[in-house]
Design an enzyme around this catalytic site. Sequence first.
Site, short mmCIF file in Angstrom:
data_model
loop_
_atom_site.label_atom_id
_atom_site.label_comp_id
_atom_site.label_asym_id
_atom_site.label_seq_id
_atom_site.Cartn_x
_atom_site.Cartn_y
_atom_site.Cartn_z
N GLY A 172 0.84 -1.20 0.00
CA GLY A 172 0.00 0.00 0.00
C GLY A 172 0.87 1.25 0.00
N GLN A 211 -1.85 7.41 1.31
CA GLN A 211 -1.50 8.63 2.05
C GLN A 211 -0.32 8.40 3.00
OE1 GLN A 211 -4.20 9.99 5.07
NE2 GLN A 211 -3.50 12.10 4.97
N ASP A 223 2.12 -1.89 -4.43
CA ASP A 223 0.71 -1.48 -4.39
C ASP A 223 0.01 -2.16 -5.55
OD1 ASP A 223 -1.74 0.07 -4.01
OD2 ASP A 223 -0.49 1.50 -2.92
N ILE A 224 -1.32 -1.99 -5.61
CA ILE A 224 -2.05 -2.56 -6.76
C ILE A 224 -2.00 -1.63 -7.96
CG2 ILE A 224 -3.61 -4.10 -5.49
CD1 ILE A 224 -5.70 -1.82 -5.64
N TYR A 283 -15.24 -0.58 9.09
CA TYR A 283 -13.80 -0.36 9.21
C TYR A 283 -13.33 -0.59 10.65
CZ TYR A 283 -9.56 2.66 9.19
OH TYR A 283 -8.30 3.19 9.31
N LYS A 291 -10.66 -3.27 12.14
CA LYS A 291 -9.46 -2.86 12.87
C LYS A 291 -9.42 -3.48 14.26
CE LYS A 291 -7.21 -0.41 9.86
NZ LYS A 291 -5.96 -0.95 9.30
C1 AKB Z 1 -10.66 7.35 8.52
O1 AKB Z 1 -11.16 8.47 8.65
O2 AKB Z 1 -11.27 6.35 8.16
C2 AKB Z 1 -9.19 7.18 8.90
C3 AKB Z 1 -9.00 6.73 10.30
C4 AKB Z 1 -9.34 7.64 11.42
O3 AKB Z 1 -8.56 5.66 10.53
N1 AKB Z 1 -8.49 8.40 8.67
#
Ligand code: AKB
Length: 313
Positions: A9, A13, A35-36, A143, A147
């Site tokens: 990756g 960013q 990266d891809i 997400y 995580k």
């Molecule tokens: C997002 O906004 O998804 C990321 C994070 C806080 O992990 N920047």
Amino acid sequence: MEKYILIIGACGQIGTELTLTLRERYGNDRVIASDIREGSDNLMNSGPFEILDATNYDALEEVVAYHDITEVYLMAAMLSATAEKFPMRAWNLNMNSLFNVLNLAKEKKINKVFWPSSIAVFGPNTPKVNTPQNTIMEPSTVYGISKQSGERWCEYYYNKFGVDVRSIRYPGLISWKTMPGGGTTDYAVEIYHKALSQGHYTCFLKKDTSLPMMFMDDAIKATLQLMEADTENIKVRSAYNLAAMSFNPEEIAKSIQQHIPDFKMAYEPDFRQAIADSWPKSIDDADAQKDWNWQPDFDLERTTATMLENLKV
Ligand code: AKB
């Protein structure tokens, strides 16, 4: 043993700046970017690059063997806002790439792993101010769930198999070299671009939505500090809380107006407001300070000055 680093990756960013910094530190040929898709010229021209999909274990294993890789930084992920739109794709990317890297380390094909966690591991029931290292989590986003699961697996691989995996719960990251993509904290980068190009910005969060944030130089500094810390000092094998500053959209707008007095801000909250509302406002990073001497260099004022200075044409 010589260190050969693979960044997965690398065009994103964090990946771009991490790759450039690691190349300065360890030599261009020792840091393999992947990266891809291809990335910026300075990344592509400064050292080796591989097209790599980290969800493909065989392809990853081949790149690791070919370059004699000893350490992997796994920076590929689908961020919070995009992940809400594509839950299964997010889960597959975020989890399968992590398992592939952890399994390589378990099989002793690499020695050390960095994997980024996020403030998204916290949820609506978490104490919002000075959120402690250990507390209620219960993330409510796709997400955040990926995580938090990732953190549990990192700690499990460390405890069961001795895998040297290290991680940070990054706050929102602000940078000028590469745009973020698909996150809820992205407004804090877009705002500087729009302030300079159009003199106004319409924010997708409400004006009083405070979130933990950090300038990219601090994030890179923390990442390298953690990866270079002596093993016995790493007491947290899930992921470390990390803090630098907290602000809301109105406060960042005011800091821009110090430099561009006519800058105007409007607010049109969208689905990302609910994501932001589920996250902490500020973070207690006492463990990172104690275990590996973490201290940030950038507050909001310095971040704004540096962003505007570097983005203006
Ligand atoms: C997002 O906004 O998804 C990321 C994070 C806080 O992990 N920047």
